[in-house]
Write a protein that holds these residues in place. Structure first.
Motif, mmCIF file in Angstrom:
data_model
loop_
_atom_site.group_PDB
_atom_site.id
_atom_site.type_symbol
_atom_site.label_atom_id
_atom_site.label_comp_id
_atom_site.label_asym_id
_atom_site.label_seq_id
_atom_site.Cartn_x
_atom_site.Cartn_y
_atom_site.Cartn_z
ATOM 1 N N LYS A 5 0.843 -1.189 0.000
ATOM 2 C CA LYS A 5 0.000 0.000 0.000
ATOM 3 C C LYS A 5 0.883 1.244 0.000
ATOM 4 C CE LYS A 5 -3.733 -2.367 0.428
ATOM 5 N NZ LYS A 5 -4.417 -2.743 -0.757
ATOM 6 N N VAL A 6 0.599 2.159 -0.890
ATOM 7 C CA VAL A 6 1.326 3.417 -0.958
ATOM 8 C C VAL A 6 0.573 4.406 -0.083
ATOM 9 C CG1 VAL A 6 2.178 5.233 -2.454
ATOM 10 C CG2 VAL A 6 2.079 2.902 -3.299
ATOM 11 N N ASN A 7 1.178 4.790 1.039
ATOM 12 C CA ASN A 7 0.508 5.716 1.954
ATOM 13 C C ASN A 7 1.479 6.740 2.542
ATOM 14 O OD1 ASN A 7 1.898 4.077 3.665
ATOM 15 N ND2 ASN A 7 0.111 3.165 4.627
ATOM 16 N N ASN A 8 2.587 6.976 1.837
ATOM 17 C CA ASN A 8 3.586 7.938 2.278
ATOM 18 C C ASN A 8 4.061 8.702 1.043
ATOM 19 O OD1 ASN A 8 6.039 9.212 2.964
ATOM 20 N ND2 ASN A 8 6.452 7.697 4.548
ATOM 21 N N PRO A 9 3.952 10.035 1.041
ATOM 22 C CA PRO A 9 4.352 10.796 -0.145
ATOM 23 C C PRO A 9 5.821 10.616 -0.535
ATOM 24 C CG PRO A 9 3.242 12.222 1.434
ATOM 25 C CD PRO A 9 3.397 10.891 2.073
ATOM 26 N N GLN A 10 6.696 10.489 0.440
ATOM 27 C CA GLN A 10 8.120 10.312 0.128
ATOM 28 C C GLN A 10 8.365 8.968 -0.552
ATOM 29 O OE1 GLN A 10 9.638 10.948 4.083
ATOM 30 N NE2 GLN A 10 10.363 13.016 3.522
ATOM 31 N N VAL A 11 7.702 7.929 -0.069
ATOM 32 C CA VAL A 11 7.842 6.600 -0.675
ATOM 33 C C VAL A 11 7.248 6.611 -2.085
ATOM 34 C CG1 VAL A 11 7.143 4.183 -0.493
ATOM 35 C CG2 VAL A 11 7.895 5.405 1.538
ATOM 36 N N ALA A 12 6.111 7.283 -2.258
ATOM 37 C CA ALA A 12 5.477 7.361 -3.576
ATOM 38 C C ALA A 12 6.380 8.073 -4.572
ATOM 39 C CB ALA A 12 4.131 8.074 -3.455
ATOM 40 N N ARG A 13 7.002 9.159 -4.166
ATOM 41 C CA ARG A 13 7.928 9.871 -5.053
ATOM 42 C C ARG A 13 9.136 9.007 -5.402
ATOM 43 N NH1 ARG A 13 7.518 13.757 -1.174
ATOM 44 N NH2 ARG A 13 5.657 14.970 -1.455
ATOM 45 N N LEU A 14 9.638 8.264 -4.431
ATOM 46 C CA LEU A 14 10.771 7.364 -4.655
ATOM 47 C C LEU A 14 10.409 6.267 -5.653
ATOM 48 C CD1 LEU A 14 13.680 6.978 -3.559
ATOM 49 C CD2 LEU A 14 12.723 5.348 -1.958
ATOM 50 N N ILE A 15 9.213 5.714 -5.518
ATOM 51 C CA ILE A 15 8.752 4.679 -6.452
ATOM 52 C C ILE A 15 8.687 5.243 -7.864
ATOM 53 C CG2 ILE A 15 6.724 3.321 -7.115
ATOM 54 C CD1 ILE A 15 6.241 2.891 -4.092
ATOM 55 N N CYS A 16 8.117 6.440 -7.997
ATOM 56 C CA CYS A 16 7.995 7.069 -9.321
ATOM 57 C C CYS A 16 9.355 7.414 -9.909
ATOM 58 C CB CYS A 16 7.131 8.317 -9.229
ATOM 59 S SG CYS A 16 5.416 7.955 -8.846
ATOM 60 N N LYS A 17 10.316 7.682 -9.052
ATOM 61 C CA LYS A 17 11.658 8.022 -9.518
ATOM 62 C C LYS A 17 12.403 6.786 -10.022
ATOM 63 C CE LYS A 17 15.993 10.015 -7.899
ATOM 64 N NZ LYS A 17 16.714 10.571 -6.750
ATOM 65 N N PHE A 18 12.266 5.657 -9.342
ATOM 66 C CA PHE A 18 13.053 4.474 -9.678
ATOM 67 C C PHE A 18 12.390 3.540 -10.680
ATOM 68 C CE2 PHE A 18 15.262 5.531 -5.681
ATOM 69 C CZ PHE A 18 16.529 5.641 -6.209
ATOM 70 N N ILE A 19 11.073 3.590 -10.821
ATOM 71 C CA ILE A 19 10.394 2.757 -11.810
ATOM 72 C C ILE A 19 10.125 3.641 -13.023
ATOM 73 C CG2 ILE A 19 8.367 1.378 -12.346
ATOM 74 C CD1 ILE A 19 8.164 0.704 -9.382
ATOM 75 N N PRO A 20 10.761 3.357 -14.158
ATOM 76 C CA PRO A 20 10.610 4.225 -15.329
ATOM 77 C C PRO A 20 9.207 4.130 -15.930
ATOM 78 C CG PRO A 20 11.892 2.295 -15.884
ATOM 79 C CD PRO A 20 11.650 2.236 -14.402
ATOM 80 N N SER A 21 8.805 5.193 -16.620
ATOM 81 C CA SER A 21 7.484 5.212 -17.242
ATOM 82 C C SER A 21 7.463 4.403 -18.533
ATOM 83 C CB SER A 21 7.050 6.649 -17.509
ATOM 84 O OG SER A 21 7.957 7.267 -18.381
ATOM 85 N N GLN A 22 8.615 4.167 -19.127
ATOM 86 C CA GLN A 22 8.724 3.376 -20.344
ATOM 87 C C GLN A 22 9.817 2.332 -20.162
ATOM 88 O OE1 GLN A 22 9.634 6.056 -23.489
ATOM 89 N NE2 GLN A 22 7.679 7.113 -23.368
ATOM 90 N N CYS A 23 9.763 1.327 -20.994
ATOM 91 C CA CYS A 23 10.771 0.274 -20.925
ATOM 92 C C CYS A 23 12.145 0.856 -21.247
ATOM 93 C CB CYS A 23 10.437 -0.841 -21.900
ATOM 94 S SG CYS A 23 11.545 -2.248 -21.751
ATOM 95 N N PRO A 24 13.111 0.735 -20.341
ATOM 96 C CA PRO A 24 14.423 1.346 -20.563
ATOM 97 C C PRO A 24 15.373 0.524 -21.418
ATOM 98 C CG PRO A 24 14.377 0.311 -18.432
ATOM 99 C CD PRO A 24 12.998 0.152 -19.016
#
Length: 76
Positions: A5-24
């Motif tokens: 469960k995503v319930n922390n803004p810092q963790v959510a930002r970290l997830i968005c930073k490390f998981i790319p939006s497109q296949c790298p």
């Protein structure tokens, strides 16, 4: 990963930073300015690909819906 469960803004930002939006992994290989090989995106073959994409989507939704953040810079 579906139970996470995503319930922390810092963790959510970290997830968005490390998981790319497109296949790298998609690449064009050129030699002397001419394309000689195209490597297609192989992420679909990864058994965890859909789970990672789903986790990133949940993090983006949390930031937009719960935190009211502008996520447009995270979509690229």
């Amino acid at each position: 990963m579906e139970q996470f469960k995503v319930n922390n803004p810092q963790v959510a930002r970290l997830i968005c930073k490390f998981i790319p939006s497109q296949c790298p992994f998609e690449r064009d290989i050129a030699l002397f300015g001419r394309q000689i090989l195209h490597i297609p995106p192989l992420c679909k073959f990864n058994p965890f690909y859909e789970e990672f994409v789903s986790l990133r989507f949940r993090a983006l939704c949390y930031l937009a819906d719960e935190c009211g953040e502008d996520i447009s810079h995270l979509l690229v």
